[in-house]
Enzyme design. Structure first.
Site, PDB file in Angstrom:
ATOM      1  N   ASP B  53     -65.588  63.314  39.203  1.00 15.37           N
ATOM      2  CA  ASP B  53     -64.112  63.568  39.641  1.00 15.37           C
ATOM      3  C   ASP B  53     -63.821  62.958  41.320  1.00 15.37           C
ATOM      4  OD1 ASP B  53     -62.743  66.905  39.962  1.00 15.37           O
ATOM      5  OD2 ASP B  53     -61.709  64.952  39.898  1.00 15.37           O
ATOM      6  N   ASP B  56     -63.684  59.100  40.941  1.00 19.87           N
ATOM      7  CA  ASP B  56     -62.533  58.291  40.345  1.00 19.87           C
ATOM      8  C   ASP B  56     -61.260  58.560  41.296  1.00 19.87           C
ATOM      9  OD1 ASP B  56     -61.331  60.896  37.804  1.00 19.87           O
ATOM     10  OD2 ASP B  56     -61.244  61.054  40.001  1.00 19.87           O
ATOM     11  N   GLY B  57     -61.132  59.468  42.064  1.00 19.07           N
ATOM     12  CA  GLY B  57     -60.086  59.374  43.049  1.00 19.07           C
ATOM     13  C   GLY B  57     -60.502  58.239  44.231  1.00 19.07           C
ATOM     14  N   ARG B  61     -58.009  54.755  44.965  1.00 24.53           N
ATOM     15  CA  ARG B  61     -57.577  54.038  46.180  1.00 24.53           C
ATOM     16  C   ARG B  61     -58.146  52.869  46.542  1.00 24.53           C
ATOM     17  NH1 ARG B  61     -57.680  59.863  46.606  1.00 24.53           N
ATOM     18  NH2 ARG B  61     -59.907  59.958  47.117  1.00 24.53           N
ATOM     19  N   SER B  67     -52.805  56.168  38.935  1.00 30.51           N
ATOM     20  CA  SER B  67     -51.983  55.943  37.725  1.00 30.51           C
ATOM     21  C   SER B  67     -51.464  57.407  37.604  1.00 30.51           C
ATOM     22  CB  SER B  67     -52.679  55.309  36.734  1.00 30.51           C
ATOM     23  OG  SER B  67     -54.003  55.972  36.065  1.00 30.51           O
ATOM     24  N   ASP B  74     -57.523  63.979  35.182  1.00 29.41           N
ATOM     25  CA  ASP B  74     -58.235  64.734  36.163  1.00 29.41           C
ATOM     26  C   ASP B  74     -57.794  66.294  35.796  1.00 29.41           C
ATOM     27  OD1 ASP B  74     -58.842  63.567  39.521  1.00 29.41           O
ATOM     28  OD2 ASP B  74     -59.828  63.472  37.665  1.00 29.41           O
ATOM     29  N   ASP B  78     -60.320  69.107  34.375  1.00 33.80           N
ATOM     30  CA  ASP B  78     -60.675  70.273  35.224  1.00 33.80           C
ATOM     31  C   ASP B  78     -60.548  71.808  34.919  1.00 33.80           C
ATOM     32  OD1 ASP B  78     -59.667  69.089  38.424  1.00 33.80           O
ATOM     33  OD2 ASP B  78     -61.493  68.696  37.607  1.00 33.80           O
TER      34      ASP B  78
END
Lengths: 225, 225
Positions: B53, B56-57, B61, B67, B74, B78
């Site tokens: 999690d 991927d953020g 960036r 997107s 996400d 969650d």
């Protein structure tokens, strides 16, 4: 500049359809507080909540009290009550992961659907004009079919809740047994299962169409000068 | 007119952070398929999903692949993973309705919050500039505090999952027992419970602030000529 007087903020909270919404919340809380003890009471209360759901929409139109709060309230109460019933079913039936999977499908499909409805600026997720999926067009184009699928899904869960024993039983065994030996439940169970299955297929399709909408939103945004 | 070539649509589906998202879905599905049999494996997989999690953020960036699909993915993963864990806990612990209540709180607060974020046109529900609630300002103003509360809530559920027996046990008894006799678990349990409780209070506050936002949205709309 908008004048948001405290009185205006109060009055939307006190709209008749929204008060019906608060009553629905209490009815559901009480229903689930009693759901392991009194099955008949639970089914009656769940049905009352369902009736109130239709009533608040009618009141909103009749008294010209349509509100965003009311729309969100409706959505949230629907989601929490259906998902809570799925939690109860996962305790009554094995494999418990069966109902957990449909909880995940319910949350995913509705969440994605709401998000993509916002992105495309539609008034409601029920506005589906163009779709590659005939099932989706039929579902949203024919309100009777939509009503059948939605009501059937809830009735299917309620029947399974009502005929369950206290210990986890195999879902397949209980259903086969009910169809063979329980003449009262036989046809409602089969009819509601067909509608429930259709709704789940539609949920899966809508995950795909909503994901596409999210992707197209980004593509369209990048192409604006 | 936008050219939505299939190639462009596919490329967003194949963004690295979104592929990480699909992996998270599989990791969670496998984790919950095993959760009643192998507790260590479940905790490990849940932790992996948590790491992915964050990853991927970071990838979004780093590779300039942010997107809308990724953001929604996400959120949905969650919600479904946390809520599924709550379902499992409601089977391990009595009263089962305790965890059912927090499932309802989780769904309601996040749903309302997302809705009101859209209405107010904010980029993210994490943009809270003005709030009457100091706790909310602190939560969103201090990323460390926010991270502590979010992580603590998940850790609290994971610890309760791990120390549970197979039959429903009283939640209070198990927790008191763990604090008294289990020196490994004692402080993580207490620390995570404090963060979890804070997060739940914040969830309740956000139901109120989001509902207000829905009401204000209608009021502002009516006052435009």
């Amino acid at each position: 500049m908008a004048k948001n007087t405290p009185k205006k903020t109060t009055s939307i909270y006190l709209y008749i359809p929204n008060i019906i919404g608060y009553v629905r919340i209490f009815v559901n809380c009480y229903a689930f507080a009693q759901c392991l003890n009194d099955k008949k009471l639970f089914v009656v209360l769940y049905f009352i909540s369902f009736v109130l759901d239709g009533l608040d929409g009618w009141c909103a139109r009749k008294f010209n009290q349509v509100s965003t709060l009311g729309a969100v309230l409706d959505m949230v109460v629907d989601r929490v009550s259906t998902n809570s019933l799925l939690v109860i079913l996962s305790q009554y039936y094995s494999p418990g992961l069966f109902f957990l999977a449909f909880l995940g499908l319910d949350i995913s499909s509705h969440w994605l659907q709401m998000y993509s409805t916002f992105l495309s600026g539609k008034a409601s997720h029920k506005d589906v004009k163009d779709s590659n999926f005939w099932l989706l067009k039929t579902y949203y184009g024919n309100r009777t079919f939509m009503a059948y699928c939605c009501i059937a899904a809830e009735v299917f869960y309620l029947i399974l809740y009502f005929i369950a024993n206290n210990q986890p039983n195999s879902l397949i065994d209980v259903m086969i047994n009910a169809v063979r030996h329980n003449s009262l439940v036989r046809f409602p169970l089969i009819l509601s299962m067909i509608g429930w299955a259709t709704k789940q297929i539609i949920n899966v399709i809508q995950i795909k169409t909503s994901a596409d909408a999210c992707v197209l939103y980004d593509i369209n945004r990048k192409q604006k000068p």
